[in-house]
Design a protein around this motif. Sequence first.
Motif, short mmCIF file in Angstrom:
data_model
loop_
_atom_site.label_atom_id
_atom_site.label_comp_id
_atom_site.label_asym_id
_atom_site.label_seq_id
_atom_site.Cartn_x
_atom_site.Cartn_y
_atom_site.Cartn_z
N GLY A 28 13.84 -5.39 -2.23
CA GLY A 28 12.61 -4.98 -1.57
C GLY A 28 12.41 -3.47 -1.65
O GLY A 28 13.27 -2.74 -2.14
N PRO A 29 11.26 -3.00 -1.17
CA PRO A 29 10.90 -1.59 -1.34
C PRO A 29 11.83 -0.61 -0.63
O PRO A 29 12.15 0.43 -1.20
CB PRO A 29 9.48 -1.51 -0.76
N VAL A 30 12.27 -0.92 0.59
CA VAL A 30 13.14 0.05 1.29
C VAL A 30 14.47 0.15 0.54
O VAL A 30 15.01 1.24 0.35
CB VAL A 30 13.37 -0.36 2.76
N MET A 68 17.52 -3.96 5.23
CA MET A 68 16.76 -5.15 5.60
C MET A 68 15.29 -4.93 5.29
O MET A 68 14.65 -4.08 5.90
CB MET A 68 16.98 -5.47 7.07
N ASP A 69 14.79 -5.69 4.33
CA ASP A 69 13.39 -5.57 3.91
C ASP A 69 12.62 -6.77 4.41
O ASP A 69 12.95 -7.92 4.07
CB ASP A 69 13.30 -5.52 2.38
N LEU A 78 15.79 3.61 -1.02
CA LEU A 78 16.98 4.23 -0.44
C LEU A 78 18.09 4.32 -1.49
O LEU A 78 18.79 5.32 -1.60
CB LEU A 78 17.45 3.43 0.78
N ARG A 79 18.20 3.26 -2.26
CA ARG A 79 19.24 3.22 -3.28
C ARG A 79 19.01 4.33 -4.31
O ARG A 79 19.94 5.02 -4.72
CB ARG A 79 19.23 1.84 -3.95
N ALA A 80 17.76 4.51 -4.70
CA ALA A 80 17.43 5.58 -5.65
C ALA A 80 17.72 6.95 -5.04
O ALA A 80 18.21 7.85 -5.71
CB ALA A 80 15.96 5.48 -6.06
N ALA A 81 17.44 7.08 -3.74
CA ALA A 81 17.65 8.37 -3.07
C ALA A 81 19.13 8.73 -3.06
O ALA A 81 19.49 9.91 -3.06
CB ALA A 81 17.12 8.30 -1.64
N MET A 82 20.00 7.72 -3.07
CA MET A 82 21.44 7.97 -2.97
C MET A 82 22.10 8.24 -4.34
O MET A 82 23.28 8.56 -4.41
CB MET A 82 22.13 6.80 -2.27
N ALA A 89 0.83 -1.22 0.00
CA ALA A 89 0.00 0.00 0.00
C ALA A 89 0.86 1.26 0.00
O ALA A 89 0.34 2.34 0.26
CB ALA A 89 -0.93 -0.01 1.21
N ARG A 90 2.14 1.11 -0.32
CA ARG A 90 3.02 2.28 -0.17
C ARG A 90 2.73 3.38 -1.17
O ARG A 90 3.10 4.53 -0.94
CB ARG A 90 4.49 1.84 -0.25
#
Lengths: 402, 307
Positions: free
Chosen positions: A339-341, A328-329, A345-349, A136-137
């Motif tokens: 996984g989603p986190v 850790m997802d 996070l990877r995209a944010a970096m 549901a994110r």
Amino acid sequence: MSEVKDTAANQERTALTGNEAMAEAMRQIEPDVVAAYPITPQTEIVQIFSTFVSDGLVKTEYVPVESEHSAMSACVGSAASGARSMTATSANGLALMWEILYIASGTRLPIVMPVVNRALSGPINIHCDHSDTMGARDSGWIQLFSENAQEAYDNMFQAVRIAEHPDVLLPAMVTTDGFIISHGMEVVNTLDDRVVRDFVGEYKIPRNLLDVDNPITVGPLALQDFYFEHKVEQAHAMMRAKPVVQEIAEEYEKLTGRKYGYFEEYRLEDADVAVVVLGSTAGTAKVVVDDLRKEGIKAGLLKLRVFRPFPYEELREAVKHVNVIGVMDRSDSFASIGGPVFSELRAAMYDMDQRPLVTNYVYGLGGRDVDLHMIESAFRELLSIQDSGKVEQYVNYLGVRE
Amino acid sequence: MAVNLKSLAKKPVRISSGHRACAGCGFPQVIKMVLGATDADVVTGCATGCMEVTTTVYPYTAWKVPFIHNAFENSAATISGAEAAYQSLKRQGKIDKDIKFLAWGGDGGTYDIGLQALSGAMERGHNMVYVCYDNGAYMNTGVQRSSATPKGSHTTTTPAGTVRPGKAEFRKDLTAIMAAHGIPYAAQASVGNLVDLARKAEKAFNVDGPAFLNVFAPCRLGWAIPSDAAQEVSKGAMDSCFWPIYEVEDGAWKVNYKPRNKISMDEWMKPQGRFRHLFQPGMEEVRENIQAEVDKQWEQLLKKEDA
């Protein structure tokens, strides 16, 4: 310090399960309407709240609906009618609400919902993972994760304020890990009813259906000419929620002495290797961090509390000095790249000049136990990545039979 | 006081003209009659469907009363939430008005996808009226069969073909299902008798607890009838006993209209394009079967009245 002392005096130290803590928070919030349907492991919340209703402890109109779909549908109807509205669910129940999750956020109704995280079927399973909430994110809900019963309790009140903030007006879900938190008893410092009442205040939305002298139409048809504007306005509301989350957290800290933010940094400041976790696993991972620190290893942890709105700028700042991150997802996105986190996070970096190396551990699906050794093994792997300077594999399944 | 044509004429019309329903559509008349049947403030809402898409094209609305659309299958749940909000706020002294609650759905949103939410709302006893405008198919998406579609009808998912003469099954008796919930008032009405419809809506609003109205409302497009035929076809449905008008008040059944000269199903079906194929050679058996079923159901209804 004196402030914290004063706030502690208003609190009662008590032992509650996660579900009891959330039900207690609901009693204190005393919503005008609760429409809910039982599902394991959320069931106790509904049961406990029902006893509050039966014993006349709340003014709430309780609607014992025939499904989660109707629970969320009734909440849309009641929230649009000017009533503070809540429900609670888990897993398949959240999945059954899916359609209406988007309508609740698209209609800008600040419904608050505890979600006791449980694995989505199939195969059917009743234990914890985050596949329900993570699915549901993109539904336009604010998402607050909790490490323990205390955080679940505290997040509930803050969720009400964030959701109902005039700059936001978006629904919010507060999650706990099914069984691990929901059924585990812990010490919880609870607030005085009056303190909660003052903190959450009155439910106010700009317009409501029961204002019959000023009739409005809610939920109209918006086609190619207007739908897009509605959605962009909704996206802006989610962006505006970010400073509001911080603002409310600071106010709450003054009231209770408990500090909240987008995330918690644990021994992260000088860490070479770190894990990023959500929920109850943070408690276990902190022990591992402490043990590794005793060995002289600069291990750290970041516990994400706010997944929506995703605090990408602050995350970048917090991890910029870390050499290797293990995300850790507790859910998989079946995307082939983690996984989603991890992927967020990877995209944010991506735009950072010096990026940490990052790998993903998908773990704990369907309630698979996660122990100290498992997390330690992940940290050891992060150290070897640090040595080699190379991530060999993005997605690692931790604790699964080969 | 019971509503009549004179009193209805004096009531403010609570749906504006200029909505985008087809010329000759049945449901705008139903909205007028139902909303005109009470002087109280009404909060209403409807399921996804023709009624919703033709009356609430943003930034316009045809509704002069508070209105909410949520989704397709949850009109009853949504209005039950609004009614719960009202009960709560009234009990807390935050609202002092007397407000009635009204949910709408087409037959797709009521007989099929919304049946669970409707059943739940009725069982929980919300003080609300649910009105189904039954036009016998999913008209908004282009005339697909529903469980309200009459046997033999051509729809786009039961097209009349060389081996299958339209829909194979008889329609579901939804009004009886709702009556079986033991709600204080359930009734079947028709665009063919608007005064009867308004009188039933008035009763439905006045009962304490949930009430259900199932209203026969022609769709000129889906039925392939002229745009001035809604009244005639609706009256024919009553005269053939395909759509009897009746009410169930606290468990007592009353048939409101018994045709002195019952017409045959052939006579009623023949002018409607959706049944045209049934009048090809070789279709006699299907038509006989339809007539026998309608006769049987009519007899059963009369027995319920006598019981």
